[in-house]
Design a protein around this motif. Sequence first.
Motif, PDB file in Angstrom:
ATOM      1  N   PHE A 535      -6.058  -1.978  -2.903  1.00 52.96           N
ATOM      2  CA  PHE A 535      -5.723  -2.148  -1.491  1.00 52.96           C
ATOM      3  C   PHE A 535      -4.216  -2.244  -1.315  1.00 52.96           C
ATOM      4  O   PHE A 535      -3.651  -1.663  -0.378  1.00 52.96           O
ATOM      5  N   GLN A 536      -3.541  -2.958  -2.217  1.00 55.55           N
ATOM      6  CA  GLN A 536      -2.090  -3.099  -2.119  1.00 55.55           C
ATOM      7  C   GLN A 536      -1.393  -1.767  -2.393  1.00 55.55           C
ATOM      8  O   GLN A 536      -0.409  -1.420  -1.733  1.00 55.55           O
ATOM      9  N   MET A 537      -1.920  -0.994  -3.356  1.00 53.80           N
ATOM     10  CA  MET A 537      -1.364   0.336  -3.616  1.00 53.80           C
ATOM     11  C   MET A 537      -1.476   1.218  -2.372  1.00 53.80           C
ATOM     12  O   MET A 537      -0.547   1.963  -2.030  1.00 53.80           O
ATOM     13  N   PHE A 538      -2.614   1.117  -1.701  1.00 54.70           N
ATOM     14  CA  PHE A 538      -2.803   1.896  -0.469  1.00 54.70           C
ATOM     15  C   PHE A 538      -1.771   1.492   0.575  1.00 54.70           C
ATOM     16  O   PHE A 538      -1.118   2.351   1.195  1.00 54.70           O
ATOM     17  N   LEU A 539      -1.606   0.182   0.780  1.00 56.67           N
ATOM     18  CA  LEU A 539      -0.643  -0.288   1.783  1.00 56.67           C
ATOM     19  C   LEU A 539       0.786   0.069   1.393  1.00 56.67           C
ATOM     20  O   LEU A 539       1.594   0.448   2.254  1.00 56.67           O
ATOM     21  N   ASP A 540       1.102  -0.022   0.102  1.00 54.40           N
ATOM     22  CA  ASP A 540       2.454   0.341  -0.358  1.00 54.40           C
ATOM     23  C   ASP A 540       2.747   1.823  -0.110  1.00 54.40           C
ATOM     24  O   ASP A 540       3.900   2.206   0.119  1.00 54.40           O
ATOM     25  N   SER A 541       1.701   2.646  -0.151  1.00 55.72           N
ATOM     26  CA  SER A 541       1.905   4.087   0.068  1.00 55.72           C
ATOM     27  C   SER A 541       2.309   4.396   1.503  1.00 55.72           C
ATOM     28  O   SER A 541       2.788   5.490   1.800  1.00 55.72           O
ATOM     29  N   LEU A 542       2.117   3.418   2.412  1.00 57.13           N
ATOM     30  CA  LEU A 542       2.492   3.608   3.814  1.00 57.13           C
ATOM     31  C   LEU A 542       3.945   3.225   4.072  1.00 57.13           C
ATOM     32  O   LEU A 542       4.472   3.505   5.149  1.00 57.13           O
ATOM     33  N   SER A 544       8.118   2.955   3.789  1.00 59.84           N
ATOM     34  CA  SER A 544       9.235   3.894   3.730  1.00 59.84           C
ATOM     35  C   SER A 544       9.787   3.929   2.305  1.00 59.84           C
ATOM     36  O   SER A 544       9.453   3.073   1.480  1.00 59.84           O
ATOM     37  N   PRO A 545      10.642   4.916   1.994  1.00 61.13           N
ATOM     38  CA  PRO A 545      11.252   4.955   0.645  1.00 61.13           C
ATOM     39  C   PRO A 545      11.987   3.663   0.287  1.00 61.13           C
ATOM     40  O   PRO A 545      12.132   3.336  -0.886  1.00 61.13           O
ATOM     41  N   GLU A 546      12.421   2.932   1.317  1.00 55.36           N
ATOM     42  CA  GLU A 546      13.117   1.659   1.063  1.00 55.36           C
ATOM     43  C   GLU A 546      12.143   0.502   0.866  1.00 55.36           C
ATOM     44  O   GLU A 546      12.548  -0.633   0.642  1.00 55.36           O
ATOM     45  N   GLY A 547      10.830   0.819   0.983  1.00 55.74           N
ATOM     46  CA  GLY A 547       9.819  -0.211   0.766  1.00 55.74           C
ATOM     47  C   GLY A 547       9.455  -1.010   2.006  1.00 55.74           C
ATOM     48  O   GLY A 547       8.779  -2.045   1.913  1.00 55.74           O
ATOM     49  N   LYS A 548       9.865  -0.545   3.187  1.00 59.09           N
ATOM     50  CA  LYS A 548       9.583  -1.272   4.424  1.00 59.09           C
ATOM     51  C   LYS A 548       8.272  -0.805   5.034  1.00 59.09           C
ATOM     52  O   LYS A 548       8.032   0.390   5.195  1.00 59.09           O
ATOM     53  N   PHE A 549       7.398  -1.778   5.375  1.00 63.98           N
ATOM     54  CA  PHE A 549       6.121  -1.445   6.000  1.00 63.98           C
ATOM     55  C   PHE A 549       6.368  -1.027   7.452  1.00 63.98           C
ATOM     56  O   PHE A 549       7.198  -1.635   8.140  1.00 63.98           O
ATOM     57  N   PRO A 550       5.670   0.006   7.937  1.00 64.12           N
ATOM     58  CA  PRO A 550       5.941   0.500   9.299  1.00 64.12           C
ATOM     59  C   PRO A 550       5.635  -0.544  10.379  1.00 64.12           C
ATOM     60  O   PRO A 550       4.654  -1.279  10.279  1.00 64.12           O
ATOM     61  N   GLU A 551       6.517  -0.590  11.376  1.00 65.77           N
ATOM     62  CA  GLU A 551       6.280  -1.509  12.488  1.00 65.77           C
ATOM     63  C   GLU A 551       5.103  -1.046  13.342  1.00 65.77           C
ATOM     64  O   GLU A 551       4.402  -1.863  13.935  1.00 65.77           O
ATOM     65  N   ARG A 552       4.919   0.239  13.398  1.00 70.90           N
ATOM     66  CA  ARG A 552       3.803   0.788  14.173  1.00 70.90           C
ATOM     67  C   ARG A 552       3.052   1.781  13.288  1.00 70.90           C
ATOM     68  O   ARG A 552       3.632   2.723  12.777  1.00 70.90           O
ATOM     69  N   LEU A 553       1.765   1.553  13.126  1.00 69.33           N
ATOM     70  CA  LEU A 553       0.942   2.390  12.244  1.00 69.33           C
ATOM     71  C   LEU A 553       0.482   3.643  12.973  1.00 69.33           C
ATOM     72  O   LEU A 553       0.109   3.579  14.166  1.00 69.33           O
ATOM     73  N   GLU A 554       0.508   4.783  12.273  1.00 68.11           N
ATOM     74  CA  GLU A 554      -0.008   6.016  12.845  1.00 68.11           C
ATOM     75  C   GLU A 554      -1.526   5.896  13.046  1.00 68.11           C
ATOM     76  O   GLU A 554      -2.212   5.141  12.341  1.00 68.11           O
ATOM     77  N   GLU A 555      -2.038   6.654  14.004  1.00 68.19           N
ATOM     78  CA  GLU A 555      -3.449   6.527  14.374  1.00 68.19           C
ATOM     79  C   GLU A 555      -4.394   6.786  13.196  1.00 68.19           C
ATOM     80  O   GLU A 555      -5.415   6.117  13.051  1.00 68.19           O
ATOM     81  N   ASP A 556      -4.031   7.743  12.309  1.00 62.11           N
ATOM     82  CA  ASP A 556      -4.936   8.105  11.229  1.00 62.11           C
ATOM     83  C   ASP A 556      -5.024   7.037  10.141  1.00 62.11           C
ATOM     84  O   ASP A 556      -5.973   7.031   9.350  1.00 62.11           O
ATOM     85  N   VAL A 557      -4.046   6.125  10.089  1.00 67.48           N
ATOM     86  CA  VAL A 557      -4.091   5.060   9.079  1.00 67.48           C
ATOM     87  C   VAL A 557      -4.223   3.675   9.697  1.00 67.48           C
ATOM     88  O   VAL A 557      -4.249   2.676   8.973  1.00 67.48           O
ATOM     89  N   LEU A 558      -4.324   3.595  11.019  1.00 69.65           N
ATOM     90  CA  LEU A 558      -4.392   2.297  11.705  1.00 69.65           C
ATOM     91  C   LEU A 558      -5.584   1.472  11.228  1.00 69.65           C
ATOM     92  O   LEU A 558      -5.433   0.345  10.749  1.00 69.65           O
ATOM     93  N   ARG A 559      -6.776   2.027  11.351  1.00 64.32           N
ATOM     94  CA  ARG A 559      -7.986   1.308  10.961  1.00 64.32           C
ATOM     95  C   ARG A 559      -7.994   0.972   9.458  1.00 64.32           C
ATOM     96  O   ARG A 559      -8.214  -0.187   9.086  1.00 64.32           O
ATOM     97  N   PRO A 560      -7.738   1.940   8.553  1.00 66.56           N
ATOM     98  CA  PRO A 560      -7.732   1.605   7.128  1.00 66.56           C
ATOM     99  C   PRO A 560      -6.691   0.555   6.759  1.00 66.56           C
ATOM    100  O   PRO A 560      -6.963  -0.324   5.931  1.00 66.56           O
ATOM    101  N   ALA A 561      -5.501   0.632   7.346  1.00 64.62           N
ATOM    102  CA  ALA A 561      -4.444  -0.313   6.988  1.00 64.62           C
ATOM    103  C   ALA A 561      -4.801  -1.737   7.405  1.00 64.62           C
ATOM    104  O   ALA A 561      -4.645  -2.686   6.615  1.00 64.62           O
TER     105      ALA A 561
END
Length: 640
Positions: A535-542, A544-561
């Motif tokens: 689960f953490q690997m999945f979230l880390d894949s979202l 940025s290259p700098e390791g920052k988690f997105p402030e707003r999730l795209e629709e296709d990954v919103l539910r899974p994230a």
Amino acid sequence: MASVSSDEWRAVCDKFTNAQHLSDVESRSDPENNPFLSKYKAREVLREIHCSLKSFEAGDGEEEVGGESPESGVQRSSEPPVERPSEDVFVRGVSGDSPAGLRAARLGAVEYYLGVNHVDTEELSAGQEHLMNCMKLLERCRVSPENVSLFIHVRNQLGILWAGRDETETAQGFLETAEFIYQRYMKEDGTPPTDITEYFTTEEKLLTHQERTKRFEFAYTHTMYYLAQVYKNLGETERAATYCHSTLQRQLQLNQFNPMEWALNAATLSQYYITKGQYMEGRHCLSAASVIAGLAGDVPSEEAAKESETESERREKLRQQRADIARCWIKYCLNLLQDAKKLLEDNIGELNPDRQEELKRERRNDEEEEEKRRKSALLFGSEDTFDSIASQEEKVRCLYPLDFSEAKAVFLVGQNYVIQAKEYFLMDGYVTDHIEILQDHSSLYRNLIFFEEEAEARCKMHKRRIDLLEPICNDLNSQYYLLIRRQLMFELAETYNEMTDLKLSRTNRQGDTQSLDNHTMKKINHLCSSSVKYFQMFLDSLCSPEGKFPERLEEDVLRPALAAKFRLARLHTLMICPVPSVQLDNLNMSLENYKFVVDYCAAHPEAVAAVETELELSTEMAGLLPLKINRLKARMAVNN
């Protein structure tokens, strides 16, 4: 018009035969640097025929029919012509067997062949002009046995031409008119009509009634095939499926088909029926596809393929096509299990015994109803293939499986086709296809697990899913296969999570860890940790290259994230550890993830609908966990 027995007329007929040979035979051997050489030669011959026909008219002192010559510079309209089925074609103009009607049909046929020639050489505007000239000539005639075939052929070609320009409704008009003409003609006359090649054939070479019928029916089969494509592009999927089914059946009846092409079309059609829950029809299409594919012959051996380039190409093509059909079978079995699961599950996703018994009681009526539907359905096959298709159908059910035994039978059929598909779609060369097949195999296991009551057996099947997916996930290059890796990471995380729940369910209560031996505790913690890792690997894949988690999730990954955050929060509370400081760390991690779900939904209200259940539980736990954390801190302070 000159006599059909005259030398002049025989010369015209010979020219037509030559044009046909140039276009259909010699063009296959044209050089790569001049691919239309024979087509251009055929065009010149057709123009000569056109000039001859016009000179015959002038010699007979008849009024010219047909307007401009093939070389004319008639201005071409950019507006698509409008055509709709009309009774007019059956009542207007001269009879097809009158001299004027025959002259119009012959000139129309030349315009038709010139139109096809220009389309074949990618000169679409010129092709359209000639085909429309043919239509104008036929406006002078009413439909009759002498010209009905030409009426249909020219509309088929215009349908293809306009469909290729994405003018789907224009194409629809021409093709529906062709369909109307065929149906009306067969109802009112039905005699074997003159074939369009016979306009330029001497009397001794005219076709038999049987051959005329075969060619006419084949032209109409093309009409139905093109209409199926048009309706599909218009979004009329049910209508498209009906026309596709009828086309395939007619091809078998007329014995005019390529076995592998036919089989692939039937297998593709099965996927439509499957999505509609029409498993009897879907199974019939796939069974017919398997049987007809066998008519293509055996796949050449590796040795034969090495000795001949032709055999090598044939081997590759047959192996891929049969693997494609196998993949359609996999989808059939997978969807049948999935739909059965939906029928049988309760509100928490477990098998509902009462519903199961209810459906079993209805089974007898269902079987009788299915048999009635089968008898009334449009079935594929001939006397030679019908029994083989029926035998193929008996290998897998089309009714929903209602218990483990029935589900396992469907699973085993699907697994057998997985093996077949993987023999061609290897990881080396077909990465995406190979992984999709593995994912389908995993899904077959997941749906079979639903029917299994024994927890230990369920765990073993989950372990097989992990063995399928984990090596691939770890080996894939995330730079090139990021989306696929995300899918695999999430599925692996959920599989380990389900195994954790199954292991915990063997205790009296999830929180009762006193009775667990050391080995079981380690096993549960290993499963928890593995689920957390993926689960953490999945979230880390979202990130940025700098390791920052997105402030707003795209629709296709919103539910899974958000679901991953929720699962992480729960998993941290399931970790079994006697060390208070580690327990405290786990509780703090759990609280952090629960609060993330709550805070994200507060900041983005549109996300609430995607995780309503998880949000409700997260809100509750975000309120309760601080109390538990404080109690643990107090105990730790006392002990210290």
